[in-house]
Design a protein around this motif. Structure first.
Motif, PDB file in Angstrom:
ATOM      1  N   ILE A   1       0.839  -1.202   0.000  1.00 43.67           N
ATOM      2  CA  ILE A   1       0.000   0.000   0.000  1.00 43.67           C
ATOM      3  C   ILE A   1       0.875   1.254   0.000  1.00 43.67           C
ATOM      4  O   ILE A   1       0.626   2.217  -0.731  1.00 43.67           O
ATOM      5  CB  ILE A   1      -0.944  -0.006   1.213  1.00 43.67           C
ATOM      6  CG1 ILE A   1      -1.953  -1.162   1.088  1.00 43.67           C
ATOM      7  CG2 ILE A   1      -1.675   1.324   1.346  1.00 43.67           C
ATOM      8  CD1 ILE A   1      -2.836  -1.331   2.292  1.00 43.67           C
ATOM      9  N   PHE A   2       1.918   1.250   0.834  1.00 51.40           N
ATOM     10  CA  PHE A   2       2.812   2.406   0.903  1.00 51.40           C
ATOM     11  C   PHE A   2       3.532   2.621  -0.425  1.00 51.40           C
ATOM     12  O   PHE A   2       3.644   3.749  -0.908  1.00 51.40           O
ATOM     13  CB  PHE A   2       3.827   2.188   2.020  1.00 51.40           C
ATOM     14  CG  PHE A   2       4.858   3.279   2.137  1.00 51.40           C
ATOM     15  CD1 PHE A   2       4.526   4.506   2.679  1.00 51.40           C
ATOM     16  CD2 PHE A   2       6.148   3.075   1.681  1.00 51.40           C
ATOM     17  CE1 PHE A   2       5.471   5.519   2.780  1.00 51.40           C
ATOM     18  CE2 PHE A   2       7.091   4.070   1.773  1.00 51.40           C
ATOM     19  CZ  PHE A   2       6.753   5.304   2.326  1.00 51.40           C
ATOM     20  N   LEU A   3       3.994   1.501  -1.038  1.00 54.71           N
ATOM     21  CA  LEU A   3       4.680   1.607  -2.324  1.00 54.71           C
ATOM     22  C   LEU A   3       3.737   2.130  -3.401  1.00 54.71           C
ATOM     23  O   LEU A   3       4.127   2.962  -4.233  1.00 54.71           O
ATOM     24  CB  LEU A   3       5.240   0.241  -2.735  1.00 54.71           C
ATOM     25  CG  LEU A   3       5.961   0.179  -4.079  1.00 54.71           C
ATOM     26  CD1 LEU A   3       7.169   1.098  -4.070  1.00 54.71           C
ATOM     27  CD2 LEU A   3       6.377  -1.259  -4.391  1.00 54.71           C
ATOM     28  N   ARG A   4       2.493   1.673  -3.380  1.00 55.49           N
ATOM     29  CA  ARG A   4       1.516   2.140  -4.368  1.00 55.49           C
ATOM     30  C   ARG A   4       1.269   3.639  -4.219  1.00 55.49           C
ATOM     31  O   ARG A   4       1.175   4.363  -5.212  1.00 55.49           O
ATOM     32  CB  ARG A   4       0.213   1.372  -4.200  1.00 55.49           C
ATOM     33  CG  ARG A   4      -0.862   1.767  -5.187  1.00 55.49           C
ATOM     34  CD  ARG A   4      -2.118   0.957  -4.982  1.00 55.49           C
ATOM     35  NE  ARG A   4      -3.171   1.369  -5.907  1.00 55.49           N
ATOM     36  CZ  ARG A   4      -4.388   0.853  -5.927  1.00 55.49           C
ATOM     37  NH1 ARG A   4      -4.685  -0.110  -5.091  1.00 55.49           N
ATOM     38  NH2 ARG A   4      -5.281   1.278  -6.785  1.00 55.49           N
ATOM     39  N   LYS A   5       1.185   4.099  -2.973  1.00 52.30           N
ATOM     40  CA  LYS A   5       0.961   5.522  -2.744  1.00 52.30           C
ATOM     41  C   LYS A   5       2.155   6.342  -3.231  1.00 52.30           C
ATOM     42  O   LYS A   5       1.995   7.402  -3.837  1.00 52.30           O
ATOM     43  CB  LYS A   5       0.713   5.779  -1.261  1.00 52.30           C
ATOM     44  CG  LYS A   5       0.347   7.222  -0.934  1.00 52.30           C
ATOM     45  CD  LYS A   5       0.066   7.380   0.542  1.00 52.30           C
ATOM     46  CE  LYS A   5      -0.374   8.823   0.843  1.00 52.30           C
ATOM     47  NZ  LYS A   5       0.624   9.806   0.439  1.00 52.30           N
ATOM     48  N   ARG A   6       3.375   5.827  -2.967  1.00 50.23           N
ATOM     49  CA  ARG A   6       4.559   6.544  -3.417  1.00 50.23           C
ATOM     50  C   ARG A   6       4.611   6.622  -4.945  1.00 50.23           C
ATOM     51  O   ARG A   6       4.928   7.659  -5.518  1.00 50.23           O
ATOM     52  CB  ARG A   6       5.810   5.847  -2.890  1.00 50.23           C
ATOM     53  CG  ARG A   6       6.027   5.971  -1.396  1.00 50.23           C
ATOM     54  CD  ARG A   6       6.304   7.414  -1.003  1.00 50.23           C
ATOM     55  NE  ARG A   6       7.470   7.933  -1.668  1.00 50.23           N
ATOM     56  CZ  ARG A   6       8.709   7.829  -1.203  1.00 50.23           C
ATOM     57  NH1 ARG A   6       8.921   7.200  -0.047  1.00 50.23           N
ATOM     58  NH2 ARG A   6       9.740   8.337  -1.857  1.00 50.23           N
ATOM     59  N   LEU A   7       4.298   5.488  -5.602  1.00 53.16           N
ATOM     60  CA  LEU A   7       4.289   5.481  -7.066  1.00 53.16           C
ATOM     61  C   LEU A   7       3.224   6.425  -7.614  1.00 53.16           C
ATOM     62  O   LEU A   7       3.435   7.119  -8.615  1.00 53.16           O
ATOM     63  CB  LEU A   7       4.046   4.060  -7.577  1.00 53.16           C
ATOM     64  CG  LEU A   7       5.200   3.062  -7.386  1.00 53.16           C
ATOM     65  CD1 LEU A   7       4.760   1.672  -7.808  1.00 53.16           C
ATOM     66  CD2 LEU A   7       6.427   3.494  -8.175  1.00 53.16           C
ATOM     67  N   GLN A   8       2.074   6.442  -6.944  1.00 57.19           N
ATOM     68  CA  GLN A   8       1.000   7.336  -7.388  1.00 57.19           C
ATOM     69  C   GLN A   8       1.438   8.792  -7.269  1.00 57.19           C
ATOM     70  O   GLN A   8       1.177   9.606  -8.161  1.00 57.19           O
ATOM     71  CB  GLN A   8      -0.250   7.092  -6.550  1.00 57.19           C
ATOM     72  CG  GLN A   8      -1.460   7.895  -7.007  1.00 57.19           C
ATOM     73  CD  GLN A   8      -2.686   7.561  -6.185  1.00 57.19           C
ATOM     74  OE1 GLN A   8      -2.610   6.826  -5.208  1.00 57.19           O
ATOM     75  NE2 GLN A   8      -3.820   8.107  -6.568  1.00 57.19           N
ATOM     76  N   ASP A   9       2.126   9.124  -6.171  1.00 59.18           N
ATOM     77  CA  ASP A   9       2.599  10.494  -5.992  1.00 59.18           C
ATOM     78  C   ASP A   9       3.619  10.861  -7.067  1.00 59.18           C
ATOM     79  O   ASP A   9       3.619  11.978  -7.590  1.00 59.18           O
ATOM     80  CB  ASP A   9       3.220  10.653  -4.604  1.00 59.18           C
ATOM     81  CG  ASP A   9       2.181  10.553  -3.498  1.00 59.18           C
ATOM     82  OD1 ASP A   9       0.983  10.696  -3.812  1.00 59.18           O
ATOM     83  OD2 ASP A   9       2.567  10.313  -2.341  1.00 59.18           O
TER      84      ASP A   9
END
Length: 349
Positions: free
Chosen positions: A241-249
């Motif tokens: 989830i954290f990695l997905r949020k970082r990629l989205q940002d």
């Protein structure tokens, strides 16, 4: 004096083994510490004849499979820090431990056998508390002071304690699977074994200790491993989830830089009670600096009133707003040529 020394040594060995079983039951233990403790125990209590049937006979439960090669176990330079930095081990291998729904045992039949039977070794693997079992029998064809030559003869499968299948190996197949089992150490409740090639083989720890084989101890170990596994799964999900949020940002920042920063920057808004809250300001265009800004007929929402426009934009995502603008611009050349007229914006479904 000698009797007192012997008792002190025995107490030290028993204390070391109790610590070993406790460490192996800890899912977070550093296995290098376990391997060092085993090596220290073995080097301080060397056994000359490790295949003594009085000690080796009986059922042994699997406890641990090392990452390091068996040759390092008795290496006198093992605890020399200078030599340890350059020593080659099997550190790339993963340690083998008991699993919550799988357990293994090895039983030596060297003396307590029937008159018409041969000395043999029986390896058993149990799944789901013994509901399913698989066993392999290997006859002992040669015995030395510290090794046994094993020749597999059959494989048997059990379901709910009932034999459902048995496969006897041909002599040619058995001959191809002959192995030399080295017994590196043995006492009344601890046994270390490896294959004959000590440089390439891991060493395996087997035990008869009730501190390991007892039902309550086994249930506690399984519960700790299950909880540890659930924590690892939880941490993996959170990491994804954290990695997905970082990629989205990162993607949003990249797209923003390509489109003249339509998302602008995050700002702080002061609330009446003194708190502050972050929010994102969406810029729909900058007529002076942004070539993608809407102007006049380029605006797909020009037919809406100010209130209707505001409500419509609240319901849409940024990419839908951009898509509406691009569609409106494609229609503009057609209008100039008289081939099409501007169509009112259609709310996306």
């Amino acid at each position: 004096v000698n009797h007192l020394k012997k008792n002190l040594v025995q107490e030290m060995v028993e204390r070391s083994k109790a610590e070993l079983w406790n460490d192996l039951g800890d899912p977070s233990i550093d296995f290098s510490l376990v391997e060092d403790k085993i090596a220290s125990l073995v080097q301080s209590n060397a056994v000359v004849c490790t295949t003594d049937s009085n000690l080796l006979d009986g059922k042994w439960a699997f406890a641990f499979g090392s990452r390091q090669s068996a040759s390092t176990l008795m290496d006198p330079n093992r605890f020399d820090l200078a030599a340890r930095r350059t020593s080659k081990t099997l550190a790339s291998k993963s340690a083998k431990v008991e699993r919550p729904f799988r357990s293994s045992s090895r039983t030596f039949y060297l003396e307590d056998i029937l008159e018409d039977d041969d000395a043999h070794v029986l390896d058993q693997t149990s799944y789901f508390g013994g509901l399913v079992k698989k066993s392999r029998r290997a006859n002992v064809t040669r015995l030395t002071r510290n090794s046994l030559q094993l020749k597999p003869s059959s494989h048997t499968w059990f379901l709910f304690g009932t034999k459902i299948r048995q496969k006897h190996l041909s002599d040619a197949t058995s001959q191809q699977q002959v192995e030399d089992l080295r017994i590196l150490y043995v006492d009344n409740d601890l046994c270390l074994s490896a294959s004959n090639d000590l440089e390439k083989s891991s060493f395996y720890v087997w035990t008869k200790s009730r501190m390991w084989t007892g039902q309550s101890q086994r249930m506690k170990r399984n519960a700790r491993r299950l909880l540890s596994g659930l924590r690892r799964v939880k941490n993996s999900i959170l990491s994804i989830i954290f990695l997905r949020k970082r990629l989205q940002d990162v993607v949003v920042a990249k797209v923003s830089s390509s489109y003249g920063d339509p998302l602008a920057s995050r700002i702080l808004v002061n609330i009446d009670d003194g708190d502050s809250k972050k929010m994102t300001v969406l810029k729909l265009g900058d007529l002076e600096n942004d070539a993608n800004a809407w102007e006049g007929e380029d605006d797909p929402f020009v037919h809406l009133s100010a209130d209707e426009r505001q409500e419509q934009l609240k319901k849409m995502r940024v990419r839908d707003i951009r898509r509406a603008g691009r569609r409106q611009r494609r229609l503009k050349p057609k209008k100039e040529k008289g081939k099409a007229t501007p169509k009112p914006f259609k709310k996306p479904e």
